[in-house]
Scaffold this motif. Sequence first.
Motif, mmCIF file in Angstrom:
data_model
loop_
_atom_site.group_PDB
_atom_site.id
_atom_site.type_symbol
_atom_site.label_atom_id
_atom_site.label_comp_id
_atom_site.label_asym_id
_atom_site.label_seq_id
_atom_site.Cartn_x
_atom_site.Cartn_y
_atom_site.Cartn_z
ATOM 1 N N GLU A 9 -36.439 -87.511 9.347
ATOM 2 C CA GLU A 9 -36.027 -87.830 10.712
ATOM 3 C C GLU A 9 -36.239 -89.299 11.033
ATOM 4 O OE1 GLU A 9 -34.519 -85.742 13.197
ATOM 5 O OE2 GLU A 9 -34.109 -85.008 11.210
ATOM 6 N N ALA A 10 -37.136 -89.965 10.310
ATOM 7 C CA ALA A 10 -37.388 -91.363 10.592
ATOM 8 C C ALA A 10 -36.358 -92.254 9.913
ATOM 9 C CB ALA A 10 -38.787 -91.752 10.128
ATOM 10 N N GLY A 11 -35.458 -91.680 9.126
ATOM 11 C CA GLY A 11 -34.401 -92.440 8.500
ATOM 12 C C GLY A 11 -34.768 -92.998 7.150
ATOM 13 N N HIS A 12 -35.894 -92.566 6.573
ATOM 14 C CA HIS A 12 -36.259 -93.044 5.251
ATOM 15 C C HIS A 12 -36.419 -91.858 4.326
ATOM 16 C CE1 HIS A 12 -40.031 -92.292 7.487
ATOM 17 N NE2 HIS A 12 -40.455 -91.821 6.332
ATOM 18 N N GLU A 13 -36.423 -92.141 3.039
ATOM 19 C CA GLU A 13 -36.544 -91.062 2.074
ATOM 20 C C GLU A 13 -37.939 -90.462 2.130
ATOM 21 O OE1 GLU A 13 -35.494 -92.429 -1.761
ATOM 22 O OE2 GLU A 13 -33.376 -92.696 -1.290
ATOM 23 N N ALA A 17 -42.934 -83.652 -2.271
ATOM 24 C CA ALA A 17 -44.367 -83.388 -2.245
ATOM 25 C C ALA A 17 -44.930 -83.430 -0.827
ATOM 26 C CB ALA A 17 -45.108 -84.396 -3.130
ATOM 27 N N SER A 18 -44.222 -84.084 0.121
ATOM 28 C CA SER A 18 -44.721 -84.169 1.488
ATOM 29 C C SER A 18 -44.473 -82.887 2.272
ATOM 30 C CB SER A 18 -44.073 -85.347 2.215
ATOM 31 O OG SER A 18 -42.705 -85.093 2.455
ATOM 32 N N VAL A 19 -43.616 -82.007 1.753
ATOM 33 C CA VAL A 19 -43.357 -80.727 2.414
ATOM 34 C C VAL A 19 -44.503 -79.776 2.090
ATOM 35 C CG1 VAL A 19 -41.789 -78.768 2.588
ATOM 36 C CG2 VAL A 19 -40.875 -81.077 2.282
ATOM 37 N N PRO A 20 -45.078 -79.109 3.099
ATOM 38 C CA PRO A 20 -46.206 -78.206 2.843
ATOM 39 C C PRO A 20 -45.882 -77.153 1.787
ATOM 40 C CG PRO A 20 -45.915 -78.527 5.186
ATOM 41 C CD PRO A 20 -44.739 -79.166 4.519
ATOM 42 N N SER A 21 -46.873 -76.853 0.987
ATOM 43 C CA SER A 21 -46.697 -75.920 -0.122
ATOM 44 C C SER A 21 -46.688 -74.469 0.345
ATOM 45 C CB SER A 21 -47.835 -76.115 -1.131
ATOM 46 O OG SER A 21 -47.960 -75.021 -1.999
ATOM 47 N N VAL A 22 -45.697 -73.707 -0.124
ATOM 48 C CA VAL A 22 -45.664 -72.283 0.205
ATOM 49 C C VAL A 22 -46.819 -71.556 -0.487
ATOM 50 C CG1 VAL A 22 -44.108 -71.655 -1.687
ATOM 51 C CG2 VAL A 22 -44.176 -70.247 0.387
ATOM 52 N N LYS A 23 -47.238 -72.055 -1.662
ATOM 53 C CA LYS A 23 -48.387 -71.452 -2.339
ATOM 54 C C LYS A 23 -49.648 -71.646 -1.504
ATOM 55 C CE LYS A 23 -46.651 -71.844 -7.086
ATOM 56 N NZ LYS A 23 -46.901 -72.427 -8.432
ATOM 57 N N THR A 112 -43.343 -87.808 11.038
ATOM 58 C CA THR A 112 -43.844 -87.179 9.811
ATOM 59 C C THR A 112 -43.916 -85.671 9.966
ATOM 60 O OG1 THR A 112 -45.140 -89.141 9.229
ATOM 61 C CG2 THR A 112 -45.784 -87.063 8.202
ATOM 62 N N ALA A 113 -44.440 -85.215 11.100
ATOM 63 C CA ALA A 113 -44.529 -83.776 11.347
ATOM 64 C C ALA A 113 -43.140 -83.153 11.438
ATOM 65 C CB ALA A 113 -45.312 -83.510 12.632
ATOM 66 N N ILE A 114 -42.202 -83.845 12.088
ATOM 67 C CA ILE A 114 -40.835 -83.336 12.203
ATOM 68 C C ILE A 114 -40.205 -83.174 10.830
ATOM 69 C CG2 ILE A 114 -38.504 -83.921 12.979
ATOM 70 C CD1 ILE A 114 -39.812 -85.293 15.419
ATOM 71 N N THR A 115 -40.369 -84.195 9.992
ATOM 72 C CA THR A 115 -39.795 -84.150 8.651
ATOM 73 C C THR A 115 -40.383 -83.003 7.830
ATOM 74 O OG1 THR A 115 -39.386 -86.532 8.648
ATOM 75 C CG2 THR A 115 -39.498 -85.457 6.515
#
Length: 230
Positions: A9-13, A17-23, A112-115
């Motif tokens: 959402e901030a317009g950068h890649e 790994a920044s996405v919370p782990s389902v495990k 960061t939280a939105i992404t």
Amino acid sequence: MRRHPRRGEAGHEVSVASVPSVKGAEVGRRIGVGLMYGLWKPRVLGAWKVPATGPVIFAVNHSHNIDGPMVIGVAPRPSHFLVKKEAFVGPLDPFMTRVGQIKVDRDTTDRTAITRALGVLENGGVLGIFPEGSRGEGDFAALRAGLSYFAVRSGAPIVPVAVLGSTERRGRLIKALPPLRSRVDVVFGDPFEAGDGSGLRTRKALDEATVRIQKQLTAHLENARHLTGR
């Protein structure tokens, strides 16, 4: 760290790994099962209504601190909740991050939280939101815009969740918690779509989605109170 070409959402890649782990969320769910069923007597209604696969948003009323952990422990799928940054203190900070929960700064637009939240939904996971924004009466009377944004942006269905009984009485040993071994009801409702099918994400579209969401959540809470007698 390798980066993938997904835009945040901030317009950068942002990295996968920044996405919370389902495990990690599954570990949190198992811990929640032990704690919630060990300390209280949850009665769960409608869990079968939660879609078994694909992105889902839990919209949970919020009147007590145990509401989130209770839903995490009784839900049929591991979930990632947006949690205020003030809860991430001391040893809880690395623990909550490890079990897949998302720290959010409520005083600003936390990109960061939105992404990370959108990443959960893009990966077909379950995102938990307290649409009222903070603890209150738990009656869905005042909704913040975040829920409609995530629902319309992702297209994920919303499952309303009512937690009832967490504030009826204070515990004798720990007054900040419900009495040990008391009953807490968690009622899952029918999934519904927040958008109007147009795919528009204008302010007008989000405001209209918020109105639709509030009607659905209020109706679910009324039905949950009728079912549970609370």
